[in-house]
Write an enzyme that holds these catalytic residues in place. Sequence first.
Site, PDB file in Angstrom:
ATOM      1  N   THR A   1       0.831  -1.208   0.000  1.00 49.21           N
ATOM      2  CA  THR A   1       0.000   0.000   0.000  1.00 49.21           C
ATOM      3  C   THR A   1       0.864   1.256   0.000  1.00 49.21           C
ATOM      4  O   THR A   1       0.503   2.265  -0.605  1.00 49.21           O
ATOM      5  CB  THR A   1      -0.917  -0.023   1.247  1.00 49.21           C
ATOM      6  OG1 THR A   1      -1.782  -1.148   1.137  1.00 49.21           O
ATOM      7  CG2 THR A   1      -1.734   1.247   1.374  1.00 49.21           C
TER       8      THR A   1
ATOM      9  N   THR B   1       1.501  -4.487   4.176  1.00 48.70           N
ATOM     10  CA  THR B   1       1.404  -4.752   5.609  1.00 48.70           C
ATOM     11  C   THR B   1       0.730  -6.080   5.939  1.00 48.70           C
ATOM     12  O   THR B   1       0.820  -6.553   7.066  1.00 48.70           O
ATOM     13  CB  THR B   1       0.618  -3.624   6.322  1.00 48.70           C
ATOM     14  OG1 THR B   1      -0.690  -3.566   5.770  1.00 48.70           O
ATOM     15  CG2 THR B   1       1.319  -2.291   6.187  1.00 48.70           C
ATOM     16  N   ASP B   2       0.057  -6.669   4.926  1.00 41.58           N
ATOM     17  CA  ASP B   2      -0.728  -7.871   5.229  1.00 41.58           C
ATOM     18  C   ASP B   2       0.100  -8.970   5.887  1.00 41.58           C
ATOM     19  O   ASP B   2      -0.385  -9.684   6.762  1.00 41.58           O
ATOM     20  CB  ASP B   2      -1.368  -8.419   3.944  1.00 41.58           C
ATOM     21  CG  ASP B   2      -2.527  -7.552   3.474  1.00 41.58           C
ATOM     22  OD1 ASP B   2      -2.888  -6.596   4.193  1.00 41.58           O
ATOM     23  OD2 ASP B   2      -3.060  -7.829   2.379  1.00 41.58           O
TER      24      ASP B   2
HETATM   25  N1  GLU Z   1      -3.026  -3.867   3.307  1.00 40.66           N
HETATM   26  C1  GLU Z   1      -1.888  -4.184   2.517  1.00 40.66           C
HETATM   27  C2  GLU Z   1      -0.835  -3.093   2.671  1.00 40.66           C
HETATM   28  O1  GLU Z   1      -0.945  -2.378   3.634  1.00 40.66           O
HETATM   29  C3  GLU Z   1      -2.264  -4.559   1.154  1.00 40.66           C
HETATM   30  C4  GLU Z   1      -1.164  -4.878   0.219  1.00 40.66           C
HETATM   31  C5  GLU Z   1      -0.138  -5.879   0.647  1.00 40.66           C
HETATM   32  O2  GLU Z   1      -0.102  -6.393   1.768  1.00 40.66           O
HETATM   33  O3  GLU Z   1       0.693  -6.142  -0.223  1.00 40.66           O
HETATM   34  O4  GLU Z   1       0.112  -2.884   2.004  1.00 40.66           O
END
Ligand code: GLU
Length: 332
Positions: free
Chosen positions: A15, A91-92
């Site tokens: 993200t 973050t996932d």
């Molecule tokens: N929620 C995730 C992020 O914060 C989505 C994308 C990912 O994990 O690659 O980046």
Amino acid sequence: MREKPAVTFLATGGTIASTRAAGSQGIRPTMTAQDLLGTVPQAADVAEVTAIQVNQQPSASFGFAELLRICALARQQVADGAQGVVIAQGTDSIEETAYFFDLLWDWDAPLVVTGAMRNPSQPGGEGSANLLAAIQTAASAAARGLGVLVLLNEQIHAARFVRKSHTFAASAFASPIAGPLGWVVEGIPIFHTRVPRHPRLEPTAAMPAVALVKSVLDDDGRLLRALPGLGYSGVVIEGMGGGHVPMSVLPAVGELVAAMPVILCSRAGAGEVMRHTYGFPGAEIELIRDGVVPGGALDGLKARLLLTVLLSCGASREEIAAEFSARGYLAN
Ligand code: GLU
């Protein structure tokens, strides 16, 4: 004038790097490592930063081969003189990737994993603030010797404790047992606690498949019983509460212990697995007596990574139990 510390910034998407292309239905990682570094000119005040684009992908799709490659790249940067490394990613899966890197990280130089919950086009997008704080942390002498750290929302977490605990809040990252190790204030990383380090593990073979199964009411154990036939080499059971499973799965657990290492964690979200408290069938005392290994304060995700790496190192059952005791129960 003293030279500024060298910090390498590895970008992998997420993200923090995601934008919406005209006509497309959602955001995707598009910003490069250089683009991201360009959003934090203040980084040059604390470090000589080298930006490297490693890949550009959703963090849910990382595999062990890719993580080993990224970790080797980060280690090489330190061998070549970097005094800290920052990885930006989605973050996932940070709670998993950071712990995986931590198992393999023996440098004093900090490895700081960061990302963003809000994308750069949203009001309050916090990616550049996180990246700057991560670089300040990676460049800081105070962060040396702490292993792999996770920085979001100004807080600095130990990889072994951190969990993603919200789907979209900027405060999604928390360390439920310990709290963060510290934070970044006015550009200065402050640590109010430190974590003991453990020896680096060195995976030597292909990563074996380790399953993660959550205990649920009225489970008949059929999923657990299927695991050996599916080619799994180990399993982590996230039990209820202090480490309890329904009596109905005990025959399946017994079959599994005969076939592979079985680790017991808790689905409760915080706290150690008990070892000496409950004596009813399905509770920790009998499970441990029958060969299940308690995972301590490690949650199921982190215990699965530790068991995977230990199995790839060729660890025996006794060595696996000893490692979970040392790394899962900090009081030992
Ligand atoms: N929620 C995730 C992020 O914060 C989505 C994308 C990912 O994990 O690659 O980046």
